[in-house]
Design a protein around this motif. Sequence first.
Motif, mmCIF file in Angstrom:
data_model
loop_
_atom_site.group_PDB
_atom_site.id
_atom_site.type_symbol
_atom_site.label_atom_id
_atom_site.label_comp_id
_atom_site.label_asym_id
_atom_site.label_seq_id
_atom_site.Cartn_x
_atom_site.Cartn_y
_atom_site.Cartn_z
ATOM 1 N N ARG A 1 0.834 -1.206 0.000
ATOM 2 C CA ARG A 1 0.000 0.000 0.000
ATOM 3 C C ARG A 1 0.864 1.248 0.000
ATOM 4 N N ASP B 1 -3.490 -1.036 -3.086
ATOM 5 C CA ASP B 1 -4.368 -1.446 -1.994
ATOM 6 C C ASP B 1 -5.390 -2.372 -2.632
ATOM 7 N N ARG C 1 -8.400 -8.145 4.497
ATOM 8 C CA ARG C 1 -9.623 -8.141 5.308
ATOM 9 C C ARG C 1 -10.741 -7.369 4.612
ATOM 10 N N PRO D 1 -1.368 -22.852 4.633
ATOM 11 C CA PRO D 1 -0.195 -23.212 5.432
ATOM 12 C C PRO D 1 -0.557 -23.388 6.905
HETATM 13 N N1 LIG Z 1 -0.034 -17.068 11.702
HETATM 14 C C1 LIG Z 1 -0.287 -18.275 11.231
HETATM 15 O O1 LIG Z 1 0.078 -19.303 11.824
HETATM 16 C C2 LIG Z 1 -1.022 -18.428 9.924
HETATM 17 C C3 LIG Z 1 -1.261 -19.696 9.393
HETATM 18 C C4 LIG Z 1 -1.943 -19.798 8.175
HETATM 19 C C5 LIG Z 1 -2.353 -18.663 7.505
HETATM 20 N N2 LIG Z 1 -2.094 -17.437 8.059
HETATM 21 C C6 LIG Z 1 -2.539 -16.244 7.362
HETATM 22 O O2 LIG Z 1 -1.408 -15.600 6.835
HETATM 23 C C7 LIG Z 1 -1.663 -14.210 6.785
HETATM 24 C C8 LIG Z 1 -0.487 -13.493 7.415
HETATM 25 O O3 LIG Z 1 0.598 -13.593 6.524
HETATM 26 P P1 LIG Z 1 1.954 -12.819 6.787
HETATM 27 O O4 LIG Z 1 2.497 -13.276 8.113
HETATM 28 O O5 LIG Z 1 2.799 -12.940 5.579
HETATM 29 O O6 LIG Z 1 1.415 -11.324 6.936
HETATM 30 P P2 LIG Z 1 2.153 -10.052 7.515
HETATM 31 O O7 LIG Z 1 3.618 -10.265 7.589
HETATM 32 O O8 LIG Z 1 1.399 -9.625 8.727
HETATM 33 O O9 LIG Z 1 1.887 -8.995 6.353
HETATM 34 C C9 LIG Z 1 0.630 -8.472 6.113
HETATM 35 C C10 LIG Z 1 0.591 -8.040 4.660
HETATM 36 O O10 LIG Z 1 -0.776 -7.772 4.314
HETATM 37 C C11 LIG Z 1 -0.771 -6.726 3.386
HETATM 38 N N3 LIG Z 1 -2.109 -6.128 3.294
HETATM 39 C C12 LIG Z 1 -3.013 -6.012 4.278
HETATM 40 N N4 LIG Z 1 -4.105 -5.388 3.813
HETATM 41 C C13 LIG Z 1 -3.884 -5.092 2.507
HETATM 42 C C14 LIG Z 1 -4.629 -4.439 1.487
HETATM 43 N N5 LIG Z 1 -5.846 -3.916 1.706
HETATM 44 N N6 LIG Z 1 -4.069 -4.319 0.270
HETATM 45 C C15 LIG Z 1 -2.831 -4.783 0.028
HETATM 46 N N7 LIG Z 1 -2.070 -5.422 0.948
HETATM 47 C C16 LIG Z 1 -2.590 -5.562 2.182
HETATM 48 C C17 LIG Z 1 0.263 -5.795 3.993
HETATM 49 O O11 LIG Z 1 0.696 -4.920 2.997
HETATM 50 P P3 LIG Z 1 1.235 -3.418 3.270
HETATM 51 O O12 LIG Z 1 2.737 -3.504 3.129
HETATM 52 O O13 LIG Z 1 0.607 -2.633 2.196
HETATM 53 O O14 LIG Z 1 0.815 -3.016 4.652
HETATM 54 C C18 LIG Z 1 1.362 -6.782 4.416
HETATM 55 O O15 LIG Z 1 2.263 -7.022 3.363
HETATM 56 C C19 LIG Z 1 -2.989 -13.960 7.497
HETATM 57 O O16 LIG Z 1 -4.029 -13.845 6.545
HETATM 58 C C20 LIG Z 1 -3.182 -15.210 8.293
HETATM 59 O O17 LIG Z 1 -4.513 -15.526 8.564
HETATM 60 C C21 LIG Z 1 -1.423 -17.291 9.232
#
Ligand SMILES: NC(=O)c1ccc[n+]([C@@H]2O[C@H](COP(=O)([O-])OP(=O)(O)OC[C@H]3O[C@@H](n4cnc5c(N)ncnc54)[C@H](OP(=O)(O)O)[C@@H]3O)[C@@H](O)[C@H]2O)c1
Length: 277
Positions: free
Chosen positions: A32, A49, A70, A129
């Motif tokens: 974003r 976005d 979300r 995952p």
């Molecule tokens: N934690 C677990 O054990 C687990 C297991 C399975 C699945 N998951 C899923 O994995 C995801 C988390 O992955 P992660 O750890 O790689 O995430 P992360 O490091 O928290 O990064 C979040 C990313 O989401 C992007 N984002 C959020 N809203 C957006 C929008 N409106 N438009 C464009 N980009 C947007 C952010 O981009 P910006 O740079 O633009 O902010 C950022 O790059 C969650 O959905 C979670 O449910 C998690």
Amino acid sequence: MTVLITGARGNIGSAIVTRLAADGHAVRASARDTTTLDVPAGVETATLDLTRFAGKTLTDVETLFLYPTRGDCRDFLTAAKEAGVQYVVLLSSPASFEHGECDGPIGLVHRGVEQALADSGLRHTILYPSWLATNARRDWGEEIRAENRISLAHPDAQVSPIHLDDIAEVAAALLTEDAHRGRMQVLTGPESLTQREIAGVLAEETGRAITIAELTREQALARRAPWMPESVLAALLDASALAVGVPALLTNTVERITGHPARPFRAWAAAHLADFG
Ligand SMILES: NC(=O)c1ccc[n+]([C@@H]2O[C@H](COP(=O)([O-])OP(=O)(O)OC[C@H]3O[C@@H](n4cnc5c(N)ncnc54)[C@H](OP(=O)(O)O)[C@@H]3O)[C@@H](O)[C@H]2O)c1
């Protein structure tokens, strides 16, 4: 062919960008706000976005990695279809289908994005995952660095930690080759570990005497991080309670697609000692 990686600043998105760039693919990394987005040499960046208009971000894009935003990403998906995108890999969560979670706040968000993607008509594969190895840093890093302690409820809940490089390798393979492009791929690490055992691995790898302070559900809710919605934490605690004494699901998907066994949690910990001081 350009591969667009949305959420490229995130744990998973950044690992995919690194992998694709190392393999010599043309990559466009979006966020974003790209001003502080750090990408390997040769990778294009784009401001995007997912809940808003896609603009030129989709020019020449053949395949894309979709972060499960979300918000509503239907307009973006319509634009992707119109721009000629051929295939999408969506990051989702087992909370989409697991008992006790699929109708909860995490499951509903991911099922909403899955439905939007299905409705778009774009060909796609959904990745599910297991427990991300980076959760150890996100949830425990600060307390380990400060006090050599992990405070958590249900330390005997079992999970299968997955190395982010394995998710990235699978996603990169799907985005660049036609093999394995089924409707879904459930990815796990190689072993089912209790959170207490994961803490033990961290203690061995960091050389720190890490202790566990077991919390009640109420104590865990009271210690909620500001970025964590209460309903999501409650759902995670419910899932942990159900996982006590229950081996986590293990699949061979990583090995089937990458040709090597899934990396153990210890490998991730050894590569991230600095995160724990
Ligand atoms: N934690 C677990 O054990 C687990 C297991 C399975 C699945 N998951 C899923 O994995 C995801 C988390 O992955 P992660 O750890 O790689 O995430 P992360 O490091 O928290 O990064 C979040 C990313 O989401 C992007 N984002 C959020 N809203 C957006 C929008 N409106 N438009 C464009 N980009 C947007 C952010 O981009 P910006 O740079 O633009 O902010 C950022 O790059 C969650 O959905 C979670 O449910 C998690």
